[in-house]
Design an enzyme around this catalytic site. Structure first.
Site, short mmCIF file in Angstrom:
data_model
loop_
_atom_site.label_atom_id
_atom_site.label_comp_id
_atom_site.label_asym_id
_atom_site.label_seq_id
_atom_site.Cartn_x
_atom_site.Cartn_y
_atom_site.Cartn_z
N HIS A 199 0.83 -1.20 0.00
CA HIS A 199 0.00 0.00 0.00
C HIS A 199 0.87 1.26 0.00
CE1 HIS A 199 -3.82 2.08 0.97
NE2 HIS A 199 -3.03 2.94 1.57
N HIS B 170 -10.26 1.70 -2.23
CA HIS B 170 -10.53 1.28 -0.85
C HIS B 170 -11.29 -0.03 -0.88
CE1 HIS B 170 -10.65 3.06 3.42
NE2 HIS B 170 -9.42 3.00 3.00
#
Lengths: 948, 254
Positions: free
Chosen positions: A227, A296
């Site tokens: 990430h 997300h």
């Protein structure tokens, strides 16, 4: 004397309609309800007598016209089924917090408050125990953030209490550990680090001569997570062909393809690309646009509302993090089929309808409350998204040129703006970088949270005021990894000394590493020589703030908790020590099948396409988003004389600017082509984004692009091969369109692993966002056809491609053929049309995308409530083919000659008619005989407004 | 002559403050957005301004009811100042969440025995769409004095259905300021969705107090000041709401 009170607040909200979302979702799970009534139950603790509690209820909780309250124990329900739900302690609870604040304001202070729900269920026949549990567990509550129980007064209040104190700091035995032991440590803490990375950690600490603390190893794991570190996009990749021979060596997808395209184009309008929270490009002489899109996905799969909610919150913070005022959000959502049989759902997976409703509510809640218009997006349905739904959220902001400071200085204070931390949302960066399994919901639940958008609205006010007063030297947002990522990144060269005792927390008992990593939302980190004016501004706007440390200049990241140093890391190791990954990609050659020549009922196929959930009107969703706040919106998701016709792109005048220019957004996404040909798919979505932007008025010679990849497991060589091909396509398309990438986000590991080890990867999905400028906003074409008698032109080829088409999707059968191929001449058509729009020659335009020309004509005519007479061939490639650089354009007869001069590739194919039907074929008399289509606006409306 | 000053108070979660400021600035006023905290601590007083305009948004996240806690602040912290301002004939506007707040504070409908509330939309969801409003001819509020035609503007709310203990009394005194029209037919919406987006009885979109100086409405006239904002841009002319702001600014100038 401190007492606890539970008050039921009436009247309840009774739902009886079959299409009510709660009743509908219950029905999806085979739980037929006649009615369900929802009461709020307020739990209050304080030194209060009954009269004082009554005052609180009357003044703060009860509707003054029709409302009432009574002790919850006295609200009885004869022969009825009762389920109670409430938030887990520590989850963001705005209602509870405001009840505490407001009670003090009316001189009845209380110690604790939270508001739960009581559901009275009416069903005949009576529900079975399994149905009751499914109703509570799957429909009315979400395990990640809520509790439930059956029976009135059965659920305890759930006040936030101090937690038992966790042992302060754990030391992890890494030095001298075997490889197996290293892996046990990594797995046990869900660090998401592989063996090579753990070995690097071991050798570093062996050199240092001590073992790491839990806080240090967690900091490393966050910083080195996919990430944060984009390991796959930086990895060295050997690309092999089908014979297994290495045909190419890639030195990082990001550098070799995306950044390379941007560097080659070297666009003068790009002011900052790939280096900060968001890209910065020129808007006019005085202002820059900031742009960013995020994913997300993992959180949204587990807690759809909270995941999508904080997804929007996160990308808006990215924009605040480059000192820009957010002015528009977009959302691209990918779900499984809403009518999926629940029996087909794997354990631990939420039903697509539940995911969709939660995600949409979460997106709407955040954007509406923060007051940033949601101007566009897409919703795509595909069975591959059932186990791995995708949520892309983008944001655009505006800032004066040169107003974003990026250089913290030694001695600057570290100021944190925003709320207190808790145990919720610990470890999001590592969580989102791993594949999902059935038990993920249980072990990673704490990685997901609920946002608090009104706090973030306060952050915007404070940061804009601080920026204009020049009060900070650097800023970033607190996202995945919490302070460990944000301060860690800002201190990557200088180093920092942080005291966690200064960080506000929701309750006592948090371990140091939990405070350091907590992803409590709605926080920004600023560097400032003098923090006092920022703290004063924050207080003025009602935003919490604290000074938590200083930037030191010694290159070490030091974190203290309870007087003890719990992190003392060399910043160079932390930021540059992650070993490069070495991966293998298998590039498939694409050999399309010959297309089978079955005949298609064109009329039925058009109606089926219009009703497909990916194409059908998204009005029910979009109405729940505020697309008007800020007053700048010019091209909104819906337009036309009835306000219900779909627009292509979005255009808005940024507040505070001259009004002479509009900011334009176009989006491209496709779920069907990637598995056929990922390279061509990338070209296709770039072209779609550009088309949509051009129709909304953008100058195609001043576009900037955002890339968002959502792919499966990159350790699978076939998946990585598709990713390599998609990046190559992005690079080549960007050069062809002269449109640079300025920011992006990759989301990998979108794979669901079943208990038997089999894996469901997501369809290779690429979302392209094109952001540009309309220099004559007054000439932006309208949504929907405008006037009978106007000419209709087709720009671009008549025939499109049918491989991976939506036609095949609705016919339920892939019938072969190539997907749309890259077309380097498309940019010329985009430029020509944009020139005609700039001269005010285009009344309206619509692009054939999903479903091709036939669907586009129907949408366009319906939006304008007028008919169309189109003289087109009626073969399936003309009616349903998809492809780049094609437009349907409406031009008045007076403007037609000049239009054709500017757009030589345009061909007149018909007229706008005063009739109430779309007619496509060879002339008015023989349309049906020629295999053409006649569809009335009513038929189009019925099909297109089908609610999935 | 100095431009009249408009106070736009901002609670945590207020978000159409900038929109409202833009509209009053377009009408020639000086609009000042000020956080409630600053007002509370005496940075300014209501008496320093000529118009009070409470903006839309989600004050306090709509916790405990839309506009309710903003209303509590107004009464609890600024009750005396509000009474004085009203007595001194200051025009007061509440839009959307601001309307909800001033109804909750008791400023509208304004009679002690007739409480009102803005409650959940009939369809139960947040709704954003353009609507058409008819300024009611019998209402002689200064806010309506320059509106001769229906205006178009967006709504964006989940709790916009106006309920009063006695709506008849408000109707009786010509207290209804705006009603929802069917924009295509030009007739009253007659309770039908979507022309009436929230199901308000009598298609009531906005009301005034008995003096006409306090106006509250759910739709957002501040979002249709320029024709470029119009959803019917290029198809119809007119329909802007700027005259409403001009009227109030002109009234306090004279």
């Amino acid at each position: 004397m401190t007492l606890e009170w539970a008050l039921a607040i009436g009247p309840g909200h009774r739902r009886t309609n079959a299409d009510d979302p709660v009743i509908l979702t219950a029905a999806t799970f085979g739980i037929p309800l006649d009615a369900i009534t929802e009461y709020r139950v307020a739990h209050v603790r304080g030194d209060l007598d009954g009269a004082q509690v009554g005052t609180i209820a009357t003044r703060l909780l009860v509707d003054p016209v029709n409302g009432w309250f009574k002790p919850a124990a006295e609200l009885t329900h004869d022969n009825e089924l009762v389920i109670e739900t409430g938030l887990r302690p520590g989850v963001t609870d705005r209602e509870g917090a405001e009840l505490i604040r407001a009670s003090a304001q009316i001189d009845h202070p209380i110690d604790a408050a939270t508001i739960g729900r009581r559901w009275i269920i009416e069903a005949s026949p009576a529900l079975t125990p399994d149905q009751i549990e499914a109703l509570a567990y799957r429909v009315l509550h979400n395990e990640v953030i809520e509790r439930w129980s059956i029976g009135a007064n059965s659920l305890a209040a759930g006040f936030v209490e101090d937690q038992p104190v966790t042992p302060l700091t754990e030391i992890l035995a890494v030095v001298g550990a075997s490889d197996d032991e290293l892996q046990t440590i990594a797995n046990g803490r869900r660090l998401g680090l592989n063996l090579i990375e753990m070995q690097q950690v071991r050798s570093h600490f062996t050199e240092v001569g001590r073992n790491p603390t839990d806080a240090e190893i967690e900091t490393i794991a966050q910083t080195w997570s996919e990430h944060c570190a984009h390991k796959t996009f930086r990895a060295a990749i050997d690309v092999t062909n089908e014979a297994g021979e290495i045909v190419l060596h890639v030195n990082g997808l990001l550098d070799q393809y995306l950044r390379a395209a941007t560097n080659t184009i070297d666009a003068p309008w790009v002011h900052s690309a790939f280096v900060d929270n968001a890209g910065l490009v020129r808007f006019d002489d005085d202002f820059d646009i900031a742009l960013k899109a995020e994913t997300h996905n993992h959180p949204s799969a587990l807690e759809p509302f909270g995941g999508a909610n904080t997804g929007v919150g996160g990308v808006v913070r990215d924009i605040i993090g480059v000192s820009a005022k957010p002015i528009a959000v977009i959302d691209i959502l990918c779900f499984g089929p809403p009518d999926l049989d629940p029996a087909a759902l794997p354990d631990g997976v939420l039903h697509p309808r539940r995911v969709r409703d939660g995600v949409i509510a979460g997106v709407g809640d955040y954007g509406n409350k923060i007051g940033v218009p949601n101007v566009g997006g897409a919703i795509v349905y595909d069975s591959s998204y059932t186990t791995t739904p995708l949520v892309f959220a983008g944001c655009v902001g505006i800032l004066p040129v040169g107003s974003h400071p990026t250089e913290p200085r030694p001695g600057d204070s570290i100021v944190v703006l925003g709320g207190a931390v808790g145990r919720d949302g610990v470890g999001g960066a590592t969580f989102s970088s791993q594949t999902m399994q059935a038990e993920t919901a249980n072990v990673a639940g704490s990685s997901v949270q609920i946002g608090d958008p009104i706090v973030e609205k306060g952050l915007i006010d404070v940061v804009m005021a601080a920026r204009d007063a020049g009060l900070y030297t650097a800023i970033t947002d607190c996202g995945a990894g919490g302070l460990s990522s944000s301060i860690g990144e800002m201190a990557s060269e200088l180093g920092a000394d942080v005291d966690l005792d200064s960080v506000p927390r929701k309750y006592q008992g948090l371990a140091g590493w939990e405070i350091w990593l907590s992803e409590a939302q709605e926080r920004m980190v600023l560097a400032a020589a003098d923090p006092t004016p920022i703290l004063e501004l924050a207080a003025r706007w009602g935003v919490d703030s604290s000074v938590v440390g200083t930037f030191t200049g010694d290159g070490r990241l030091v974190v203290r908790h309870g007087g003890e140093s719990i992190v003392d890391l060399d910043c160079t190791f932390l930021h540059d020590g992650c070993p490069l990954h070495h991966l293998v990609a298998n590039l498939q050659t694409v050999a399309p099948m010959q297309r089978s020549a079955d005949s298609v009922d064109a009329r039925a196929a058009t109606l089926a396409l219009l009703a497909h959930p990916t194409i059908a009107s998204k009005e029910a969703t979009i109405r729940t988003y505020d697309h008007e706040v800020m007053g700048g919106t010019m091209v909104r998701p819906f337009g036309g004389p009835h306000g219900d016709g779909a627009a292509n792109g979005a255009a808005t005048i940024p507040p505070g600017t001259s009004g002479d220019r509009a900011m334009v957004i176009g989006i491209g996404v496709n779920a069907l082509m990637g598995d056929h040909d990922a390279y061509a798919m990338a070209w296709h979505v770039v072209d779609e984004a550009v088309r949509n932007a051009v129709i909304a008025g953008a100058d195609p010679d001043e576009l900037s692009l955002l890339d968002n990849f959502a792919f499966g497991n990159p350790n699978n060589p076939d998946t990585l091969g598709q990713l390599v091909a998609a990046c190559q396509g992005c690079h080549d398309a960007a050069l062809s369109f002269n449109a640079p990438f300025v920011s992006g986000k990759d989301s990998l590991y979108n794979v669901f692993v079943h208990p038997d080890g089999s894996a469901d990867p997501v369809a290779p999905t690429l979302v392209l966002t094109a952001v540009g400028i309309a220099k004559q906003p007054e000439n932006i074409p309208l949504t929907g056809v405008v006037a009978a008698g106007n000419y209709v032109f087709l720009v671009g080829p008549e025939r499109g491609a049918l491989g991976g088409s939506h036609l095949d999707l609705v016919l339920g059968k892939a019938r072969g053929g190539a997907v749309p191929q890259p077309d380097p001449s498309a940019i010329e058509r985009h430029r020509e049309l944009a020139a005609a729009i700039g001269e005010g020659l285009v009344a309206s335009a619509h692009d054939p995308s999903e479903g091709g020309l036939s669907v586009a004509a129907c949408e366009w005519a319906f939006a304008g409530r007028l008919g169309l007479e189109l003289r087109l061939a009626t073969d399936e490639a003309t009616l349903f083919g998809e492809g780049p650089g094609r437009y349907l354009v409406e031009v008045t007869p007076q403007n037609a000659d000049r239009f054709v001069e500017l757009v030589p590739s345009a061909k007149r194919v018909g007229d706008v008619s005063a009739g109430d039907a779309v007619r496509i074929g060879f002339g008015p008399d023989d349309i049906e005989d020629s295999g053409g289509i006649i569809l009335t606006l009513d038929e189009i409306e019925t099909a297109w407004k089908t609610q999935p | 002559m100095r431009a009249p000053k408009v106070l736009i108070p901002v609670a945590l979660g207020t978000n159409r403050d900038g929109d409202l400021a833009d509209a009053f600035e377009a009408a020639g006023a000086e609009a000042i957005r000020m956080p409630l905290e600053a007002l509370r601590h005496g940075e300014s007083k209501l008496a320093d301004f000529q118009i009070l305009a409470i903006p839309g948004g989600f004050s306090y996240g709509d916790a405990l009811g839309a506009g309710r806690l903003f209303g509590l602040d107004l009464v609890g912290w600024f009750g005396d100042q509000l009474r004085e301002a009203h007595e001194s004939e200051m025009p007061i506007l509440g839009v959307c969440n601001g309307f909800q707040a001033i109804v909750s504070a008791g400023l509208l409908p304004g009679e002690a025995d007739n409480p009102g509330v803005l409650t959940g939309n009939a369809r139960g969801t947040f709704e954003c769409r353009w609507v058409t409003l008819r300024p009611e001819p019998g209402n002689d509020s200064i806010w309506l004095s320059e509106l001769t035609e229906p205006i178009r503007c967006p709504v964006a709310h989940a709790e916009g259905r106006f309920v009063a203990a006695n709506l008849g009394a408000v109707e009786q005194r010509n207290g209804v300021a705006f009603r929802y029209l069917d924009g295509v037919s030009g007739e009253l919406a007659n309770g039908t969705y979507p022309a009436n987006p929230n199901g308000s009885a009598g298609d009531v979109a906005g009301i005034t107090d008995s003096t006409g100086r306090i106006l509250g409405l759910m739709p957002h006239p501040e979002n249709h000041i320029w024709s470029r904002q119009d959803i019917l841009r290029g198809r119809r002319t007119g329909g802007q709401a700027l005259p409403m702001f001009n009227a109030a600014v002109a009234a306090v100038r004279s």
